[in-house]
Design an enzyme around this catalytic site. Structure first.
Site, PDB file in Angstrom:
ATOM      1  CB  CYS A  61      -1.011   0.134   1.229  1.00  0.00           C
ATOM      2  SG  CYS A  61      -1.998   1.348   1.080  1.00  0.00           S
ATOM      3  CG  HIS A  64      -2.048  -1.787  -9.718  1.00  0.00           C
ATOM      4  ND1 HIS A  64      -3.083  -0.664  -8.991  1.00  0.00           N
ATOM      5  CD2 HIS A  64      -1.313  -2.019  -8.362  1.00  0.00           C
ATOM      6  CE1 HIS A  64      -3.015  -0.507  -7.740  1.00  0.00           C
ATOM      7  NE2 HIS A  64      -1.783  -0.972  -7.437  1.00  0.00           N
ATOM      8  CB  CYS A 123      -5.010   3.882  -5.104  1.00  0.00           C
ATOM      9  SG  CYS A 123      -4.205   2.316  -4.958  1.00  0.00           S
ATOM     10  N   GLY A 134      -1.591   2.545  -6.869  1.00  0.00           N
ATOM     11  CA  GLY A 134      -2.278   2.688  -8.508  1.00  0.00           C
ATOM     12  C   GLY A 134      -1.449   3.862  -9.163  1.00  0.00           C
TER      13      GLY A 134
END
Length: 263
Positions: free
Chosen positions: A73, A150, A207, A210
């Site tokens: 994360c 992703h 994110c 991301g």
């Protein structure tokens, strides 16, 4: 038993963080899910437990709001780097990353991206630079693993995509054995506007992984140059990457409050 926690966020992507380096803390999916509940728990997108590490300065474990433990994360990494202070090496399930605390922000070296179909992973071999698959109006995504998986769709207007409806269908498609995070991105001058459906968390304000995956995909396709600003609903992250090198992510990390909760 009461345990102290820190509530933090990175551009609105919020976390409950427990420091278990001195006093161990047993965490499981059900407890993480209960603490993440915004009505009956503390409320967060992800729950973080900091533990001792034998290979780095500390270990970071991550549970999504649905109780699933995940590998990486980016926004939480910046928050943990800020808590650690100075330079730190952080062990995650996705690999060891490096963080540097700044004034109200942090920069994290997220490691090198992976592009092999079996490294994403996908269920079968595909060209991950431009996958010949689609879901309604979303098609031809890039796939990147930046510690977690992703897919990135480049569209004319990321804000016009019904990501709350399409995100869950793509996340759980059999093409992705470990499920997947879903990014929709549109060019905005030299920057990129991005919205993300996070695996196990849903739509979030930001994110970090991301943003890293999207920047890497855009640079690979020559749609952007490093460094590139990624504009998320919660704010902007600056991502630097050159082929063969690691990804560097810089952005805000904010401490909200310190609390105690009965476990």
């Amino acid at each position: 038993m009461k345990r102290r926690f820190e509530k933090m966020h990175g551009l609105g992507n919020d976390f409950v963080i427990f420091d278990a380096r001195e006093t161990p803390l047993e965490m499981d999916g059900a407890t993480a899910r209960a603490l993440a509940d915004r009505h009956t728990g503390v409320g967060c997108d992800q729950l973080i437990v900091i533990e001792p590490s034998q290979i780095a300065d500390l270990r970071m474990r991550i549970w999504n709001a649905d109780g699933g433990e995940v590998e990486a994360c980016g926004n939480a990494s910046r928050c943990v780097a800020l808590l650690a202070g100075g330079h730190s090496r952080i062990e995650t399930a996705g690999g060891v990353i490096q963080g540097e605390a700044l004034d109200g922000a942090a920069e994290v070296d997220m490691g090198t991206p992976r592009f092999g179909w079996d490294e994403i992973p996908l269920a079968y071999p595909l060209d991950t630079a431009a996958m010949p698959v689609g879901w309604e109006d979303l098609h031809g995504p890039a796939a990147v693993n930046v510690g977690n998986p992703h897919v990135v769709f480049f569209v004319d207007d990321s804000g016009a995509v019904d990501l709350a409806r399409l995100g869950p269908a793509i996340e759980t498609d059999p093409l992705f054995p470990d499920r997947v995070n879903v990014n929709v991105a549109s060019l905005d001058g030299g920057a990129i506007r991005l919205r993300v459906w996070e695996r196990g968390a849903g739509l979030t304000q930001a994110c970090g992984t991301g943003a890293c995956a999207t920047a890497v995909a855009a640079i690979r396709r020559k749609l952007a140059a490093s460094p590139v600003d990624i504009r998320l609903p919660g704010g902007t992250l600056t991502i630097s990457w050159r082929p063969g090198e690691s990804i560097r992510m810089r952005g805000a990390a904010t401490h909200v409050f310190t609390g105690e909760v009965a476990l």
